[in-house]
Scaffold this active site. Structure first.
Site, PDB file in Angstrom:
ATOM      1  N   TYR A  72       0.894  -1.156  -0.037  1.00  0.00           N
ATOM      2  CA  TYR A  72       0.204  -0.040   0.017  1.00  0.00           C
ATOM      3  C   TYR A  72       0.993   1.288  -0.061  1.00  0.00           C
ATOM      4  CZ  TYR A  72      -4.371  -2.392   0.155  1.00  0.00           C
ATOM      5  OH  TYR A  72      -5.431  -3.038  -0.344  1.00  0.00           O
ATOM      6  N   ASN A 107     -12.619   3.547  -6.533  1.00  0.00           N
ATOM      7  CA  ASN A 107     -11.347   3.867  -6.545  1.00  0.00           C
ATOM      8  C   ASN A 107     -11.051   4.305  -5.262  1.00  0.00           C
ATOM      9  OD1 ASN A 107     -11.293   3.082  -9.269  1.00  0.00           O
ATOM     10  ND2 ASN A 107     -11.288   5.311 -10.144  1.00  0.00           N
ATOM     11  N   VAL A 108      -9.728   4.212  -4.934  1.00  0.00           N
ATOM     12  CA  VAL A 108      -9.294   4.535  -3.347  1.00  0.00           C
ATOM     13  C   VAL A 108      -8.373   5.763  -3.561  1.00  0.00           C
ATOM     14  CG1 VAL A 108      -9.726   2.358  -2.563  1.00  0.00           C
ATOM     15  CG2 VAL A 108      -7.661   2.680  -3.397  1.00  0.00           C
ATOM     16  N   ASP A 109      -8.087   6.255  -4.721  1.00  0.00           N
ATOM     17  CA  ASP A 109      -7.005   7.048  -4.825  1.00  0.00           C
ATOM     18  C   ASP A 109      -7.285   8.790  -4.615  1.00  0.00           C
ATOM     19  OD1 ASP A 109      -7.542   6.591  -8.444  1.00  0.00           O
ATOM     20  OD2 ASP A 109      -8.353   8.176  -7.160  1.00  0.00           O
ATOM     21  N   HIS A 124     -14.995   2.182  -1.469  1.00  0.00           N
ATOM     22  CA  HIS A 124     -14.004   1.073  -0.990  1.00  0.00           C
ATOM     23  C   HIS A 124     -12.779   1.854  -0.284  1.00  0.00           C
ATOM     24  CE1 HIS A 124     -15.133  -1.633  -4.550  1.00  0.00           C
ATOM     25  NE2 HIS A 124     -15.919  -1.871  -3.571  1.00  0.00           N
ATOM     26  N   CYS A 152      -0.604   2.222  16.115  1.00  0.00           N
ATOM     27  CA  CYS A 152      -1.758   3.169  16.497  1.00  0.00           C
ATOM     28  C   CYS A 152      -1.193   3.686  17.694  1.00  0.00           C
ATOM     29  CB  CYS A 152      -3.061   2.158  16.896  1.00  0.00           C
ATOM     30  SG  CYS A 152      -4.337   3.465  17.633  1.00  0.00           S
ATOM     31  N   CYS A 155      -3.623   2.764  20.703  1.00  0.00           N
ATOM     32  CA  CYS A 155      -3.497   1.278  21.525  1.00  0.00           C
ATOM     33  C   CYS A 155      -2.435   0.675  21.105  1.00  0.00           C
ATOM     34  CB  CYS A 155      -4.878   0.708  21.062  1.00  0.00           C
ATOM     35  SG  CYS A 155      -4.890  -0.190  19.334  1.00  0.00           S
ATOM     36  N   THR A 193     -14.663   0.703 -15.491  1.00  0.00           N
ATOM     37  CA  THR A 193     -14.591  -0.542 -14.448  1.00  0.00           C
ATOM     38  C   THR A 193     -15.154  -1.717 -15.184  1.00  0.00           C
ATOM     39  OG1 THR A 193     -15.937  -1.467 -12.602  1.00  0.00           O
ATOM     40  CG2 THR A 193     -17.197   0.121 -13.946  1.00  0.00           C
ATOM     41  N   ASN A 218     -15.750   2.903 -21.716  1.00  0.00           N
ATOM     42  CA  ASN A 218     -14.850   1.622 -21.373  1.00  0.00           C
ATOM     43  C   ASN A 218     -13.993   1.570 -22.583  1.00  0.00           C
ATOM     44  OD1 ASN A 218     -13.214  -0.658 -20.583  1.00  0.00           O
ATOM     45  ND2 ASN A 218     -14.886  -0.824 -18.955  1.00  0.00           N
TER      46      ASN A 218
HETATM   47  C1  BV8 Z   1     -18.272  -8.109   0.326  1.00  0.00           C
HETATM   48  C2  BV8 Z   1      -9.988  -1.560  -2.248  1.00  0.00           C
HETATM   49  C3  BV8 Z   1     -19.344  -9.345   2.082  1.00  0.00           C
HETATM   50  C4  BV8 Z   1      -8.616  -2.260  -1.812  1.00  0.00           C
HETATM   51  C5  BV8 Z   1     -11.195  -3.230  -3.533  1.00  0.00           C
HETATM   52  C6  BV8 Z   1     -18.170 -14.599  -5.774  1.00  0.00           C
HETATM   53  C7  BV8 Z   1     -18.922 -13.970  -6.670  1.00  0.00           C
HETATM   54  C8  BV8 Z   1     -19.266 -12.805  -6.386  1.00  0.00           C
HETATM   55  C9  BV8 Z   1     -18.878 -12.122  -5.410  1.00  0.00           C
HETATM   56  C10 BV8 Z   1     -17.806 -12.426  -4.388  1.00  0.00           C
HETATM   57  C11 BV8 Z   1     -17.359 -13.860  -4.926  1.00  0.00           C
HETATM   58  N1  BV8 Z   1     -16.565 -14.162  -3.955  1.00  0.00           N
HETATM   59  C12 BV8 Z   1     -16.037 -13.130  -3.110  1.00  0.00           C
HETATM   60  C13 BV8 Z   1     -16.885 -12.219  -3.561  1.00  0.00           C
HETATM   61  C14 BV8 Z   1     -17.183 -10.884  -2.943  1.00  0.00           C
HETATM   62  C15 BV8 Z   1     -16.144 -10.022  -3.448  1.00  0.00           C
HETATM   63  C16 BV8 Z   1     -15.879  -9.966  -4.782  1.00  0.00           C
HETATM   64  O1  BV8 Z   1     -16.635  -8.989  -5.710  1.00  0.00           O
HETATM   65  N2  BV8 Z   1     -15.071 -10.709  -5.640  1.00  0.00           N
HETATM   66  C17 BV8 Z   1     -14.648 -10.644  -6.950  1.00  0.00           C
HETATM   67  C18 BV8 Z   1     -13.315 -10.705  -7.401  1.00  0.00           C
HETATM   68  C19 BV8 Z   1     -15.444 -11.846  -7.514  1.00  0.00           C
HETATM   69  N3  BV8 Z   1     -16.356  -8.632  -2.812  1.00  0.00           N
HETATM   70  C20 BV8 Z   1     -16.039  -8.181  -1.541  1.00  0.00           C
HETATM   71  O2  BV8 Z   1     -15.089  -9.179  -0.833  1.00  0.00           O
HETATM   72  C21 BV8 Z   1     -16.452  -7.041  -1.050  1.00  0.00           C
HETATM   73  N4  BV8 Z   1     -17.033  -7.196   0.258  1.00  0.00           N
HETATM   74  O3  BV8 Z   1     -18.565  -8.666  -0.616  1.00  0.00           O
HETATM   75  O4  BV8 Z   1     -18.400  -8.306   1.777  1.00  0.00           O
HETATM   76  C22 BV8 Z   1     -19.533  -9.076   3.427  1.00  0.00           C
HETATM   77  C23 BV8 Z   1     -20.832  -8.463   3.795  1.00  0.00           C
HETATM   78  C24 BV8 Z   1     -21.119  -8.363   5.088  1.00  0.00           C
HETATM   79  C25 BV8 Z   1     -20.041  -8.804   6.187  1.00  0.00           C
HETATM   80  C26 BV8 Z   1     -18.671  -9.093   5.721  1.00  0.00           C
HETATM   81  C27 BV8 Z   1     -18.503  -9.144   4.521  1.00  0.00           C
HETATM   82  C28 BV8 Z   1     -15.349  -6.069  -1.001  1.00  0.00           C
HETATM   83  C29 BV8 Z   1     -14.771  -5.778  -2.341  1.00  0.00           C
HETATM   84  C30 BV8 Z   1     -13.911  -4.412  -2.307  1.00  0.00           C
HETATM   85  C31 BV8 Z   1     -12.513  -4.909  -2.492  1.00  0.00           C
HETATM   86  N5  BV8 Z   1     -11.793  -3.806  -2.433  1.00  0.00           N
HETATM   87  N6  BV8 Z   1     -10.547  -2.227  -3.376  1.00  0.00           N
HETATM   88  C32 BV8 Z   1      -7.646  -1.831  -2.526  1.00  0.00           C
HETATM   89  O5  BV8 Z   1      -7.746  -1.008  -3.454  1.00  0.00           O
HETATM   90  O6  BV8 Z   1      -6.503  -2.307  -2.379  1.00  0.00           O
HETATM   91  S1  BV8 Z   1     -11.660  -3.968  -5.021  1.00  0.00           S
HETATM   92  C33 BV8 Z   1     -10.847  -3.054  -6.087  1.00  0.00           C
HETATM   93  O7  BV8 Z   1     -10.926  -3.933  -7.500  1.00  0.00           O
HETATM   94  C34 BV8 Z   1     -11.185  -1.874  -6.662  1.00  0.00           C
HETATM   95  O8  BV8 Z   1     -11.417  -1.023  -5.714  1.00  0.00           O
HETATM   96  C35 BV8 Z   1     -12.180  -2.271  -7.608  1.00  0.00           C
HETATM   97  O9  BV8 Z   1     -13.589  -2.178  -7.085  1.00  0.00           O
HETATM   98  C36 BV8 Z   1     -11.841  -3.406  -8.130  1.00  0.00           C
HETATM   99  C37 BV8 Z   1     -11.290  -3.549  -9.365  1.00  0.00           C
HETATM  100  O10 BV8 Z   1     -12.198  -3.064 -10.308  1.00  0.00           O
HETATM  101  P1  BV8 Z   1     -12.200  -2.001 -11.438  1.00  0.00           P
HETATM  102  O11 BV8 Z   1     -12.230  -0.694 -10.643  1.00  0.00           O
HETATM  103  O12 BV8 Z   1     -13.324  -2.320 -12.409  1.00  0.00           O
HETATM  104  O13 BV8 Z   1     -10.888  -2.335 -12.361  1.00  0.00           O
HETATM  105  P2  BV8 Z   1     -10.300  -3.410 -13.142  1.00  0.00           P
HETATM  106  O14 BV8 Z   1      -8.779  -3.329 -13.325  1.00  0.00           O
HETATM  107  O15 BV8 Z   1     -10.834  -4.649 -12.990  1.00  0.00           O
HETATM  108  O16 BV8 Z   1     -11.012  -2.804 -14.750  1.00  0.00           O
HETATM  109  C38 BV8 Z   1     -10.603  -1.529 -15.191  1.00  0.00           C
HETATM  110  C39 BV8 Z   1     -11.682  -1.103 -16.233  1.00  0.00           C
HETATM  111  O17 BV8 Z   1     -11.173  -0.149 -16.843  1.00  0.00           O
HETATM  112  C40 BV8 Z   1     -11.339  -2.277 -17.367  1.00  0.00           C
HETATM  113  O18 BV8 Z   1     -12.846  -2.619 -17.880  1.00  0.00           O
HETATM  114  C41 BV8 Z   1     -10.694  -1.551 -18.627  1.00  0.00           C
HETATM  115  O19 BV8 Z   1     -11.280  -1.893 -19.964  1.00  0.00           O
HETATM  116  C42 BV8 Z   1     -11.036  -0.229 -18.243  1.00  0.00           C
HETATM  117  N7  BV8 Z   1     -10.229   0.853 -18.904  1.00  0.00           N
HETATM  118  C43 BV8 Z   1      -8.774   0.793 -18.581  1.00  0.00           C
HETATM  119  N8  BV8 Z   1      -8.070   1.806 -19.015  1.00  0.00           N
HETATM  120  C44 BV8 Z   1      -9.262   2.692 -19.246  1.00  0.00           C
HETATM  121  C45 BV8 Z   1     -10.654   1.966 -19.241  1.00  0.00           C
HETATM  122  N9  BV8 Z   1     -11.784   2.575 -19.454  1.00  0.00           N
HETATM  123  C46 BV8 Z   1     -11.716   3.652 -19.747  1.00  0.00           C
HETATM  124  N10 BV8 Z   1     -10.778   4.637 -19.974  1.00  0.00           N
HETATM  125  C47 BV8 Z   1      -9.246   4.116 -19.849  1.00  0.00           C
HETATM  126  N11 BV8 Z   1      -8.384   4.823 -19.913  1.00  0.00           N
END
Ligand code: BV8
Length: 257
Positions: A72, A107-109, A124, A152, A155, A193, A218
């Site tokens: 991070y 995004n987290v940026d 997120h 921390c 604590c 996304t 996209n």
């Molecule tokens: C939860 C912060 C429950 C951290 C992030 C199976 C099925 C369904 C769901 C799940 C499953 N197994 C597990 C899950 C749940 C899981 C999930 O969805 N997993 C996925 C992988 C299947 N989700 C979770 O765990 C969430 N929590 O479900 O909790 C719960 C409920 C109650 C109590 C307890 C628990 C939490 C999800 C959040 C995770 N944290 N970020 C960090 O940043 O380090 S997620 C992180 O990845 C990002 O924040 C973002 O959300 C994700 C990446 O996705 P994108 O942003 O879309 O990026 P990506 O690279 O994939 O795509 C980029 C796109 O841009 C592409 O399409 C590309 O073509 C396009 N692009 C590129 N350049 C350009 C462009 N477009 C336009 N212009 C450009 N120039």
């Protein structure tokens, strides 16, 4: 479905100008042109051998807090050097020109706020903030704390980034705001996304179910594409300024960033 590889469809401009409510969901693709790697790009250098989904978890932090904290710190460095791009700035213009636009980001940026957007819902969290891994309160390390991770000041537990890891619940208020915006809008933009991470990815379908028009910006196809009325294939940093200029004219006003 109107597939406009470069041009901006006239009917989208009219819909944008007459929309009663607009919700925008962004992903890492909108920050790609600011030099912030997306999740599906290969991580560069030291991090090439790790999957983000392996490191962005409570289990990884419990197993190797130093490695996760350093990952991070590396990403935070990239984000701090990054500058909002024309795509971020175009969304700040949209917020200025159309009352009630809700900008939801995965995004987290923090680049949307740095581009001038005020009403930003961070689903997120934000990588520039740290929090106590036990008390869950946002707190920064003491100046003289050189431990990795730092402790921390209240604590003594490890600090961690203030982001939502895989397997962690999203912040309740932010997700409720996002759900409400998706359900109330008549125009929903999905920008940069892959729509693979839940529950953020379900927002677009919530909007669709409530009668909204979906516009996807996209550079590639996504699972949402078949449901989008408008597919603007291209880079957000080019498509969004073109859309705003067509809809609102050239004097887009400068925005910080
Ligand atoms: C939860 C912060 C429950 C951290 C992030 C199976 C099925 C369904 C769901 C799940 C499953 N197994 C597990 C899950 C749940 C899981 C999930 O969805 N997993 C996925 C992988 C299947 N989700 C979770 O765990 C969430 N929590 O479900 O909790 C719960 C409920 C109650 C109590 C307890 C628990 C939490 C999800 C959040 C995770 N944290 N970020 C960090 O940043 O380090 S997620 C992180 O990845 C990002 O924040 C973002 O959300 C994700 C990446 O996705 P994108 O942003 O879309 O990026 P990506 O690279 O994939 O795509 C980029 C796109 O841009 C592409 O399409 C590309 O073509 C396009 N692009 C590129 N350049 C350009 C462009 N477009 C336009 N212009 C450009 N120039």
């Amino acid at each position: 479905m109107v597939d406009a590889p470069v041009g901006i469809p006239e009917s989208l401009v009219t819909t944008l100008q007459n929309a009663r409510g607009i919700a925008v969901l962004t992903g890492s693709g909108i920050s790609a042109e600011s030099g912030v790697p997306t999740f599906r790009d290969a991580q560069t250098g030291l991090w090439a051998r790790y999957e983000p989904q392996e490191l962005a978890t409570p289990e990884a932090f419990a197993r190797d807090p130093r490695l996760v904290w350093e990952w991070y710190a590396w990403r935070r460095e990239l984000v701090e050097q990054a500058v909002p791009n024309p795509g971020h700035r175009a969304l700040a213009v949209l917020e200025n020109r159309v009352p009630g636009v809700v900008l939801i980001t995965q995004n987290v940026d923090g680049l949307h706020r740095r581009a001038g957007s005020q009403n930003v819902t961070e689903l997120h969290g934000n990588i520039t903030r740290s929090k106590c891994s036990v008390e869950e309160v946002v707190v920064e390390p003491r100046e003289d704390d050189t431990d990795v991770p730092p402790s921390c000041p209240n604590c003594g537990a490890f600090l961690r980034p203030d982001v939502v890891w895989f397997g962690e619940a999203l912040p309740v208020r932010e997700f409720e705001e996002a759900l409400e915006a998706a359900r109330d809008c008549d125009l929903f933009f999905s920008i940069g996304t892959s729509g693979l991470v839940q529950p953020a990815a379900s927002l677009a379908l919530d909007a669709l179910r409530n009668g909204a028009v979906i516009a996807e910006i996209n550079s590639n196809q996504t699972p949402l594409s078949p449901y989008a009325e408008y597919l603007l294939r291209g880079r957000a940093g080019e498509v969004l300024p073109a859309l705003m200029e067509t809809a609102f004219g050239r004097d887009l006003g400068g925005h910080g960033g």
